[in-house]
Write a protein that holds these residues in place. Structure first.
Motif, PDB file in Angstrom:
ATOM      1  N   ALA A 115       1.022  -0.975  -0.015  1.00  0.00           N
ATOM      2  CA  ALA A 115      -0.086  -0.071  -0.010  1.00  0.00           C
ATOM      3  C   ALA A 115       0.996   1.168  -0.094  1.00  0.00           C
ATOM      4  O   ALA A 115       1.766   1.396   0.802  1.00  0.00           O
ATOM      5  N   GLU A 116       0.588   2.112  -0.934  1.00  0.00           N
ATOM      6  CA  GLU A 116       1.264   3.377  -1.011  1.00  0.00           C
ATOM      7  C   GLU A 116       0.368   4.408  -1.452  1.00  0.00           C
ATOM      8  O   GLU A 116       0.077   4.803  -2.460  1.00  0.00           O
ATOM      9  N   ALA A 117      -0.035   5.078  -0.084  1.00  0.00           N
ATOM     10  CA  ALA A 117      -1.310   5.981  -0.409  1.00  0.00           C
ATOM     11  C   ALA A 117      -0.678   7.432  -1.414  1.00  0.00           C
ATOM     12  O   ALA A 117      -1.358   7.960  -1.699  1.00  0.00           O
ATOM     13  N   SER A 118       0.695   7.596  -1.207  1.00  0.00           N
ATOM     14  CA  SER A 118       1.329   8.632  -1.707  1.00  0.00           C
ATOM     15  C   SER A 118       1.451   8.539  -3.321  1.00  0.00           C
ATOM     16  O   SER A 118       1.783   9.490  -4.016  1.00  0.00           O
ATOM     17  N   GLY A 119       1.104   7.236  -3.614  1.00  0.00           N
ATOM     18  CA  GLY A 119       1.491   6.773  -4.866  1.00  0.00           C
ATOM     19  C   GLY A 119       0.284   7.219  -5.939  1.00  0.00           C
ATOM     20  O   GLY A 119      -0.671   7.702  -5.422  1.00  0.00           O
ATOM     21  N   SER A 120       0.250   7.136  -7.230  1.00  0.00           N
ATOM     22  CA  SER A 120      -0.598   7.435  -8.283  1.00  0.00           C
ATOM     23  C   SER A 120      -1.781   6.753  -8.004  1.00  0.00           C
ATOM     24  O   SER A 120      -1.841   5.358  -7.941  1.00  0.00           O
ATOM     25  N   GLU A 135     -12.603 -14.045  -4.938  1.00  0.00           N
ATOM     26  CA  GLU A 135     -13.652 -13.922  -4.006  1.00  0.00           C
ATOM     27  C   GLU A 135     -13.748 -13.474  -2.878  1.00  0.00           C
ATOM     28  O   GLU A 135     -14.497 -12.842  -2.288  1.00  0.00           O
ATOM     29  N   ARG A 136     -12.372 -13.236  -2.222  1.00  0.00           N
ATOM     30  CA  ARG A 136     -11.892 -12.668  -0.880  1.00  0.00           C
ATOM     31  C   ARG A 136     -10.647 -12.062  -1.084  1.00  0.00           C
ATOM     32  O   ARG A 136      -9.858 -12.515  -1.603  1.00  0.00           O
ATOM     33  N   THR A 137     -10.646 -10.788  -0.186  1.00  0.00           N
ATOM     34  CA  THR A 137      -9.578  -9.992  -0.244  1.00  0.00           C
ATOM     35  C   THR A 137      -9.068  -9.641   1.168  1.00  0.00           C
ATOM     36  O   THR A 137     -10.043  -9.356   2.024  1.00  0.00           O
ATOM     37  N   LEU A 138      -7.720 -10.058   1.487  1.00  0.00           N
ATOM     38  CA  LEU A 138      -7.394  -9.505   2.901  1.00  0.00           C
ATOM     39  C   LEU A 138      -6.291  -8.547   2.926  1.00  0.00           C
ATOM     40  O   LEU A 138      -5.413  -8.717   1.686  1.00  0.00           O
ATOM     41  N   VAL A 139      -6.345  -7.830   3.685  1.00  0.00           N
ATOM     42  CA  VAL A 139      -5.137  -6.411   3.972  1.00  0.00           C
ATOM     43  C   VAL A 139      -4.476  -6.614   5.078  1.00  0.00           C
ATOM     44  O   VAL A 139      -5.119  -7.154   6.157  1.00  0.00           O
ATOM     45  N   ASN A 140      -3.385  -6.059   5.275  1.00  0.00           N
ATOM     46  CA  ASN A 140      -2.650  -6.072   6.600  1.00  0.00           C
ATOM     47  C   ASN A 140      -2.797  -5.160   7.268  1.00  0.00           C
ATOM     48  O   ASN A 140      -1.940  -5.213   8.477  1.00  0.00           O
ATOM     49  N   SER A 141      -3.628  -4.200   7.490  1.00  0.00           N
ATOM     50  CA  SER A 141      -3.750  -2.961   8.154  1.00  0.00           C
ATOM     51  C   SER A 141      -5.028  -2.148   7.637  1.00  0.00           C
ATOM     52  O   SER A 141      -5.388  -2.073   6.807  1.00  0.00           O
ATOM     53  N   ARG A 142      -5.342  -1.283   8.401  1.00  0.00           N
ATOM     54  CA  ARG A 142      -6.369  -0.221   8.164  1.00  0.00           C
ATOM     55  C   ARG A 142      -5.851   0.740   7.037  1.00  0.00           C
ATOM     56  O   ARG A 142      -6.588   1.190   6.236  1.00  0.00           O
ATOM     57  N   PHE A 143      -4.590   0.933   7.184  1.00  0.00           N
ATOM     58  CA  PHE A 143      -4.087   1.839   6.276  1.00  0.00           C
ATOM     59  C   PHE A 143      -4.130   1.279   4.815  1.00  0.00           C
ATOM     60  O   PHE A 143      -4.369   1.747   3.997  1.00  0.00           O
ATOM     61  N   SER A 144      -3.764   0.097   4.595  1.00  0.00           N
ATOM     62  CA  SER A 144      -3.668  -0.616   3.312  1.00  0.00           C
ATOM     63  C   SER A 144      -5.220  -0.571   2.935  1.00  0.00           C
ATOM     64  O   SER A 144      -5.318  -0.588   1.767  1.00  0.00           O
ATOM     65  N   LEU A 145      -6.141  -1.006   3.779  1.00  0.00           N
ATOM     66  CA  LEU A 145      -7.680  -0.908   3.417  1.00  0.00           C
ATOM     67  C   LEU A 145      -7.920   0.346   3.017  1.00  0.00           C
ATOM     68  O   LEU A 145      -8.694   0.580   2.163  1.00  0.00           O
ATOM     69  N   ASP A 146      -7.537   1.582   3.687  1.00  0.00           N
ATOM     70  CA  ASP A 146      -7.979   2.965   3.276  1.00  0.00           C
ATOM     71  C   ASP A 146      -7.154   3.325   1.907  1.00  0.00           C
ATOM     72  O   ASP A 146      -7.762   3.772   1.058  1.00  0.00           O
ATOM     73  N   THR A 147      -5.752   2.807   1.764  1.00  0.00           N
ATOM     74  CA  THR A 147      -5.360   2.869   0.328  1.00  0.00           C
ATOM     75  C   THR A 147      -6.202   2.105  -0.684  1.00  0.00           C
ATOM     76  O   THR A 147      -6.299   2.726  -1.783  1.00  0.00           O
ATOM     77  N   LEU A 148      -6.294   0.994  -0.485  1.00  0.00           N
ATOM     78  CA  LEU A 148      -7.524   0.315  -1.324  1.00  0.00           C
ATOM     79  C   LEU A 148      -8.641   0.966  -1.738  1.00  0.00           C
ATOM     80  O   LEU A 148      -9.112   0.869  -2.966  1.00  0.00           O
ATOM     81  N   ARG A 149      -9.301   1.328  -0.616  1.00  0.00           N
ATOM     82  CA  ARG A 149     -10.611   1.952  -0.894  1.00  0.00           C
ATOM     83  C   ARG A 149     -10.401   3.194  -1.733  1.00  0.00           C
ATOM     84  O   ARG A 149     -11.532   3.621  -2.620  1.00  0.00           O
ATOM     85  N   ALA A 150      -9.522   4.072  -1.538  1.00  0.00           N
ATOM     86  CA  ALA A 150      -8.931   5.248  -2.443  1.00  0.00           C
ATOM     87  C   ALA A 150      -8.836   4.647  -4.164  1.00  0.00           C
ATOM     88  O   ALA A 150      -9.277   5.571  -4.707  1.00  0.00           O
ATOM     89  N   GLU A 271       4.407   2.604   4.563  1.00  0.00           N
ATOM     90  CA  GLU A 271       4.447   1.428   4.784  1.00  0.00           C
ATOM     91  C   GLU A 271       3.235   0.535   5.104  1.00  0.00           C
ATOM     92  O   GLU A 271       2.481   1.122   5.921  1.00  0.00           O
ATOM     93  N   PRO A 272       2.924  -0.169   4.384  1.00  0.00           N
ATOM     94  CA  PRO A 272       1.704  -1.170   4.569  1.00  0.00           C
ATOM     95  C   PRO A 272       1.541  -1.436   6.176  1.00  0.00           C
ATOM     96  O   PRO A 272       0.354  -1.355   6.513  1.00  0.00           O
ATOM     97  N   PHE A 273       2.413  -2.132   6.762  1.00  0.00           N
ATOM     98  CA  PHE A 273       2.682  -2.506   8.357  1.00  0.00           C
ATOM     99  C   PHE A 273       4.098  -2.095   8.650  1.00  0.00           C
ATOM    100  O   PHE A 273       4.933  -1.557   7.822  1.00  0.00           O
ATOM    101  N   GLY A 274       4.187  -2.671   9.866  1.00  0.00           N
ATOM    102  CA  GLY A 274       5.674  -2.503  10.316  1.00  0.00           C
ATOM    103  C   GLY A 274       6.206  -3.744  11.188  1.00  0.00           C
ATOM    104  O   GLY A 274       5.956  -3.584  12.250  1.00  0.00           O
ATOM    105  N   ASN A 275       6.399  -4.724  10.636  1.00  0.00           N
ATOM    106  CA  ASN A 275       6.836  -6.033  11.158  1.00  0.00           C
ATOM    107  C   ASN A 275       7.958  -5.799  12.333  1.00  0.00           C
ATOM    108  O   ASN A 275       8.279  -6.173  13.412  1.00  0.00           O
TER     109      ASN A 275
END
Length: 360
Positions: A115-120, A135-150, A271-275
């Protein structure tokens, strides 16, 4: 291995433990290959399209077309041979698998680690769109979900957040009861401008100028073609007269965390997450991380973590000084922070959740 590699491994372990036959298709051999086999998965190496920036240049177009057609054929044949109940796609940069699975009338699950919200927004939409076939999508953070939604609201509406599972030693070494000598600072990650190891050296130089000795360890290596950046880092350390250990790449980071007093995760970009931040907390070490993107979710809410503006070495230096000054108070809370990190990110919880989504 990168964070997404480690999560693929954890997913495979969970599915094997659930009694599934797990066949993992990889584009090449490497550390992940051996770890997967040790976990009980079958591994096949086949041609596949792996999206890289170089493929989207005029020079890379021939390889893009070649990999596309070879990848389609290889995926079609493998699914036909294995006849899986479900295809689990663990990254968005291998876009053909959900499409081939749909054509093969096989259920598929996409797991988005990028996820890179600052990208195009257009580029993000293109990268995410093949996974509409899953059929199903999983994301690793709320930030990734917000980027996906945008970028692609239709895909985000059927996505679920599954936080990464992060392994750690069962009994990590306690931090030093008091700081004697130099403050030991650790950075873990690629040596690249995006990740910000130069910010760690700059922050250490500020403390040194104020009379506080700091030793820095950079645990990681450069990508091919970025050797110039390591040279710049070495010159920066020499100019500041800072002790910096260029430790290189090590698959086992825990001995380095044992020797460290503070872990810094100073990424300049999303960063999509921060392991790595979670690993520092699990290792009973205070953490300083950029207050941005998925790092905010990974390191937020812990007494022993400090969030600072991204790209700000002065803020990192201030956080280091605060931790150093209040060391006894800080280390008194590390066990509580570790317990919370285990609750959020225990591998067993992650594996069970992935298994439920994939096999359910």
């Amino acid at each position: 291995m990168f964070g997404s590699d480690r999560m693929l491994l954890e997913s495979a372990i969970g599915l094997v433990e659930a009694g599934a036959r797990v066949v993992v298709a990889l584009p090449s051999r490497g550390l992940l290959d051996g770890e997967l086999r040790s976990a009980g998965a079958e591994v096949v190496i086949i041609p596949m399209l792996v999206l890289r920036k170089v493929l989207l240049t005029p020079r890379g177009l021939p390889q893009l077309f070649r990999d596309t057609f070879r990848g389609l054929g290889a995926a079609w044949r493998l699914i036909g041979k294995v006849r899986p109940d479900v295809v689990y796609v663990s990254t968005i940069i291998i876009p053909q698998w959900p499409l081939v699975a749909r054509l093969r009338r096989t259920r598929s699950v996409s797991h988005v680690h990028e996820a890179e919200a600052s990208g195009s927004r257009l580029v993000n939409s293109i990268l995410y769109s093949p996974h509409l076939a899953s059929e199903r999508t999983l994301v690793n953070s709320r930030f990734s979900l917000d980027t996906l939604r945008a970028a692609l609201p239709a895909l985000a509406r059927r996505a679920s957040v599954v936080y990464n599972g992060v392994a750690s030693p069962s009994q990590p070494a306690a931090p030093r009861p008091r700081i004697e000598g130099a403050l030991r600072v650790l950075y873990v990650g690629r040596l690249s401008p995006r990740k910000g190891p130069d910010l760690v050296i700059e922050a250490a130089s500020r403390l040194s100028a104020a009379g506080r000795a700091v030793d820095v360890t950079l645990l990681g290596a450069v990508f091919d073609g970025y050797e110039w950046f390591e040279r710049d880092l070495r010159e920066q350390a020499d100019a500041a007269a800072i002790t910096v250990d260029f430790a290189g790449f090590h698959s086992d980071i825990w001995p380095f965390l044992t020797e460290a007093d503070v872990l810094i995760v100073p990424s300049r970009v999303d960063e999509p997450f921060g392991n790595t931040a979670v690993e520092g907390i699990l290792a009973l070490r205070p953490v300083i991380a950029s207050d941005s993107s998925g790092l905010r979710e990974a390191a937020g809410g812990y007494e022993t973590a400090r969030l600072v503006p991204a790209g700000d070495p002065a803020a990192i230096a201030t956080a280091l000084t605060d931790i150093d000054t209040r060391w006894s108070e800080v280390v008194s809370t590390v066990a509580e922070s570790r317990a919370e990190a285990l609750r959020r990110h225990a591998p067993a919880v992650y594996r069970a959740t992935i298994t439920e989504h994939v096999l359910g």
